[in-house]
Design an enzyme around this catalytic site. Sequence first.
Site, PDB file in Angstrom:
ATOM      1  N   CYS A  65       0.794  -1.237   0.000  1.00 51.07           N
ATOM      2  CA  CYS A  65       0.000   0.000   0.000  1.00 51.07           C
ATOM      3  C   CYS A  65       0.824   1.284   0.000  1.00 51.07           C
ATOM      4  O   CYS A  65       0.257   2.367  -0.122  1.00 51.07           O
ATOM      5  CB  CYS A  65      -0.965   0.007   1.182  1.00 51.07           C
ATOM      6  N   CYS A  80      20.159 -12.202  11.684  1.00 51.67           N
ATOM      7  CA  CYS A  80      19.042 -13.148  11.596  1.00 51.67           C
ATOM      8  C   CYS A  80      18.707 -13.498  10.148  1.00 51.67           C
ATOM      9  O   CYS A  80      17.979 -14.451   9.899  1.00 51.67           O
ATOM     10  CB  CYS A  80      17.808 -12.610  12.315  1.00 51.67           C
ATOM     11  N   HIS A 117       0.880  -8.601   6.279  1.00 52.67           N
ATOM     12  CA  HIS A 117       1.900  -9.232   7.116  1.00 52.67           C
ATOM     13  C   HIS A 117       3.270  -8.716   6.697  1.00 52.67           C
ATOM     14  O   HIS A 117       3.605  -8.707   5.519  1.00 52.67           O
ATOM     15  CB  HIS A 117       1.845 -10.759   6.949  1.00 52.67           C
ATOM     16  N   HIS A 120       7.821 -10.240  12.154  1.00 52.72           N
ATOM     17  CA  HIS A 120       7.590 -10.391  13.586  1.00 52.72           C
ATOM     18  C   HIS A 120       8.492  -9.442  14.366  1.00 52.72           C
ATOM     19  O   HIS A 120       9.506  -8.981  13.842  1.00 52.72           O
ATOM     20  CB  HIS A 120       7.865 -11.834  14.026  1.00 52.72           C
ATOM     21  N   ASP A 124      14.723  -8.774  21.670  1.00 53.77           N
ATOM     22  CA  ASP A 124      16.166  -8.961  21.789  1.00 53.77           C
ATOM     23  C   ASP A 124      16.951  -7.975  20.914  1.00 53.77           C
ATOM     24  O   ASP A 124      18.047  -8.265  20.448  1.00 53.77           O
ATOM     25  CB  ASP A 124      16.550 -10.398  21.424  1.00 53.77           C
ATOM     26  N   ARG A 132      13.509  -5.897  18.107  1.00 46.92           N
ATOM     27  CA  ARG A 132      14.041  -6.295  16.794  1.00 46.92           C
ATOM     28  C   ARG A 132      12.853  -6.620  15.903  1.00 46.92           C
ATOM     29  O   ARG A 132      12.214  -7.643  16.039  1.00 46.92           O
ATOM     30  CB  ARG A 132      14.956  -7.510  16.910  1.00 46.92           C
ATOM     31  N   CYS A 134      11.830  -7.941  12.704  1.00 47.40           N
ATOM     32  CA  CYS A 134      12.406  -8.845  11.702  1.00 47.40           C
ATOM     33  C   CYS A 134      11.416  -8.879  10.531  1.00 47.40           C
ATOM     34  O   CYS A 134      10.343  -9.482  10.636  1.00 47.40           O
ATOM     35  CB  CYS A 134      12.585 -10.215  12.351  1.00 47.40           C
TER      36      CYS A 134
END
Length: 160
Positions: A65, A80, A117, A120, A124, A132, A134
Amino acid sequence: MEEGKKKGEVYSHSDTSKVNLTDDEWKKILPPEVYNIAREKGTEWAFTGKYWNSNEKGTYYCAACGHPLFVSNAKFESSCGWPSFFEPVAKASVIYAPDNSHGMHRTEVLCGRCRSHLGHVFDDGPPPTGLRYCINSVILDFEQATEADKQYSEKGKEKE
């Protein structure tokens, strides 16, 4: 989202009105890889996304969007495999939902405008927030900071 792709009538960097489209409507305007992340809560493989190790200065937007989500000054290297940020652009940039899928207890991060979505959030991360975020590269559009913005931010760093 790839340059030149149709982004749809809902795509805007300034419109803050909520976007409520059906999955069929989203499917018509989003590329399949964006639709998979945004609407089906998919994820990309770690260390494969185009922004996981990017150090360019600018702003990250929702690829569905166009809503502003994160700035590069809040991005950090978390090892990560996904782009990681310690805070969103603004409180309303993202919303949160519990995610207990795959036998885990996590907090899902969604676009504050279209509820796509994004990824997450974990507790940490580095100071100042300890968080964080991610985030999948596929659901991010990036706009590089202009030269004037870069010079302004460099002058601000010199004063600190």
